[in-house]
Enzyme design. Structure first.
Site, short mmCIF file in Angstrom:
data_model
loop_
_atom_site.label_atom_id
_atom_site.label_comp_id
_atom_site.label_asym_id
_atom_site.label_seq_id
_atom_site.Cartn_x
_atom_site.Cartn_y
_atom_site.Cartn_z
N TYR A 26 0.85 -1.20 0.00
CA TYR A 26 0.00 0.00 0.00
C TYR A 26 0.88 1.24 0.00
O TYR A 26 1.81 1.33 0.81
CB TYR A 26 -0.87 0.02 1.26
CG TYR A 26 -2.31 -0.37 1.00
CD1 TYR A 26 -3.06 0.30 0.03
CD2 TYR A 26 -2.92 -1.39 1.72
CE1 TYR A 26 -4.38 -0.05 -0.21
CE2 TYR A 26 -4.23 -1.75 1.48
CZ TYR A 26 -4.96 -1.07 0.51
OH TYR A 26 -6.26 -1.42 0.27
N GLU A 55 -0.41 4.86 -0.39
CA GLU A 55 -1.17 6.11 -0.54
C GLU A 55 -0.25 7.32 -0.37
O GLU A 55 0.57 7.36 0.55
CB GLU A 55 -2.28 6.21 0.50
CG GLU A 55 -3.51 5.43 0.14
CD GLU A 55 -3.60 4.16 0.91
OE1 GLU A 55 -2.53 3.58 1.21
OE2 GLU A 55 -4.73 3.74 1.22
N ARG A 89 -2.23 -2.39 -17.97
CA ARG A 89 -3.44 -1.56 -17.95
C ARG A 89 -3.23 -0.44 -16.95
O ARG A 89 -2.82 -0.67 -15.81
CB ARG A 89 -4.66 -2.40 -17.57
CG ARG A 89 -4.85 -3.61 -18.44
CD ARG A 89 -6.23 -4.21 -18.29
NE ARG A 89 -7.18 -3.49 -19.12
CZ ARG A 89 -7.35 -3.69 -20.43
NH1 ARG A 89 -6.62 -4.60 -21.06
NH2 ARG A 89 -8.22 -3.00 -21.11
N ASP A 106 -7.06 13.75 -24.82
CA ASP A 106 -7.06 12.36 -24.36
C ASP A 106 -6.51 11.53 -25.53
O ASP A 106 -7.23 11.24 -26.49
CB ASP A 106 -8.49 11.94 -24.01
CG ASP A 106 -8.59 10.46 -23.68
OD1 ASP A 106 -7.56 9.76 -23.75
OD2 ASP A 106 -9.71 10.00 -23.36
N THR A 134 -3.95 6.20 -21.76
CA THR A 134 -3.85 4.90 -21.11
C THR A 134 -2.49 4.30 -21.50
O THR A 134 -1.85 4.74 -22.46
CB THR A 134 -5.00 3.95 -21.51
OG1 THR A 134 -5.15 3.98 -22.92
CG2 THR A 134 -6.29 4.35 -20.85
#
Ligand code: DSN
Length: 420
Positions: A57, A59, A239, A203, A230
């Site tokens: 994790y 964050e 991804r 985009d 992406t």
């Protein structure tokens, strides 16, 4: 880690899952992926997705995390950010978006207030759901106004775009597309935005890899405020998503991604992104990007040679849209099913101002990033064009379709899937 041993374990512990995995690998090997948003990632990316970074994790951002134990996650995220800035000539990069939709949502929510006006491309003319389709949450939160394409060449109608911008005074003008076969005039977008005091966002999810490989223009070179892409399409990464922006937007964008929208970033994905950005900066990748465009031209020519009508008449990027109703008297869904039968994977697609609904649209979308990643060239695309036209002209002839399927198998057998 002994990957073969782990596969044997999976076969024993979860045969149902193992069977689906091997069937999918066989499908990818035997068939040909022609959906323009799909690709085969760099083989080196796969082990990083299954690496120890998935356990962590993280964050926050490098040097400012909410949990301990971050020296290595800080290293990979810093590498990814620096490499993204260098590759795309950006002032700032956020590499945490989990995928394309949260990436675009983070930009809108970070730079605008609910109710603000955004000028974006009409979905049937090639825009994307996250560019404010009424069924998307962003379509409910912001006031989206549309621009469209015009004429046989299907270029964006820049004059109407300018008139609409002057009338509507948008806070943000979005360009970018998921089904637009033309290059974009980013300079004109920027001039229009400057005239009305709007921010600009491109985009480039579909063409991010082609921009990285210098085969297409980079909107940031034309002064755009924000560019999103992406990482799993033409860029051949895991991804995920990237937000690239000017320094003056960095704080708002970072706060919007976390804590605004997302929780813990997927550090295995960020490690794979860092590697992808290094591989995409290598000279080989420029050759790949150019070959994607050359293959799209060859596929377009082959289809035209077989009397197939292409929306916009051709392509200037990696994708093509066939008008299946006009070319074959069938809707895009039926065309997709017929091509599935011969192991060519495509997707049904609405065409500009399509009278038919999205589940039975009038078109079919094709692209060349994946065949090019397998090493196919222009002569192979000529074959693929012939196979498509032949199948769609005889959709009920099972013997004929079986013969075409055998031709697809013979073609794909010569080009192994990278990483499988
Ligand atoms: N799903 C992507 C595409 O196919 O274009 C966009 O989100």
């Amino acid at each position: 880690m002994d990957l073969n041993r782990l596969r044997d374990d999976l076969a024993e512990k979860d045969p149902d899952l193992f069977s689906a995995l091997t069937l999918e690998e066989d499908r990818q090997r035997k068939g040909l992926e022609l959906i323009p948003s799909e690709n085969y990632c760099f083989p080196e990316v796969l082990p990083l997705l299954g690496s120890a970074f998935t356990n962590k994790y993280s964050e926050g951002y490098p040097g400012r995390r909410y949990y301990g134990g971050q020296p290595n996650t800080d290293t990979i995220e810093t590498l990814a950010r620096e490499r993204a800035c260098e590759l795309f000539r950006a002032e700032h990069a956020n590499v945490q978006p989990l995928s394309g939709s949260p990436m675009n949502q983070a930009v809108y929510l970070g730079l605008l207030e609910p109710g603000d006006t955004i000028l974006a491309m009409d979905l049937s003319h090639g825009g994307h759901l996250t560019h404010g389709a009424p069924v998307s949450h962003m379509g409910r939160l912001f006031n989206f106004v549309r621009y469209k394409t015009i004429g046989a060449q299907g270029d964006i109608d820049y004059d109407v775009l300018e008139e609409t911008a002057i009338k509507e005074r948008p806070k943000l003008i979005v360009c970018g597309h998921s089904s637009y076969p033309r290059e974009v005039n980013y300079a004109r977008f920027q001039v229009i935005a400057d005239k009305v005091g709007a921010l600009t966002m491109a985009d480039v999810s579909h063409v991010g890899g082609l921009i990285a490989g210098d085969a297409l223009q980079n909107p940031l070179d034309h002064g755009f405020d924000v560019m999103t892409t992406t990482t799993h399409k033409s860029l051949r990464g895991p991804r995920g998503g990237l937000i690239l922006c000017k320094t003056k937007h960095a704080k708002a964008i970072d706060a919007s991604v976390f804590p605004g929208l997302q929780g813990g970033p997927h550090m295995n994905q960020i490690a794979a992104t860092a590697l992808t950005l290094k591989l995409a900066a290598a000279p080989d990748f420029r050759n790949y990007a150019r070959a994607v465009l050359a293959n799209a031209q060859a596929l377009a020519q082959s289809l035209r040679d077989h009397q197939v009508r292409l929306v916009t008449g051709g392509t200037e990027n990696h994708l093509l849209v066939i008008d299946t109703v006009e070319s074959f008297g069938m809707d895009g869904r039926r065309a997709q099913e017929v091509l599935d039968r011969i192991e060519l994977t495509t997707n049904k697609q609405v065409i500009p101002d399509d009278p038919n609904p999205p589940m039975r649209p009038s078109g079919l979308r094709l692209g060349t990033p994946a065949p090019t990643a397998r090493g196919m060239g222009e002569a192979d695309m000529a074959i693929v064009g012939r196979l498509i036209a032949s199948a769609l002209r005889s959709p009920e002839d099972e013997t004929h379709l079986a013969g075409l399927e055998a031709e697809v198998s013979a073609l794909t057998a010569r080009f192994p899937v990278p990483g499988l």
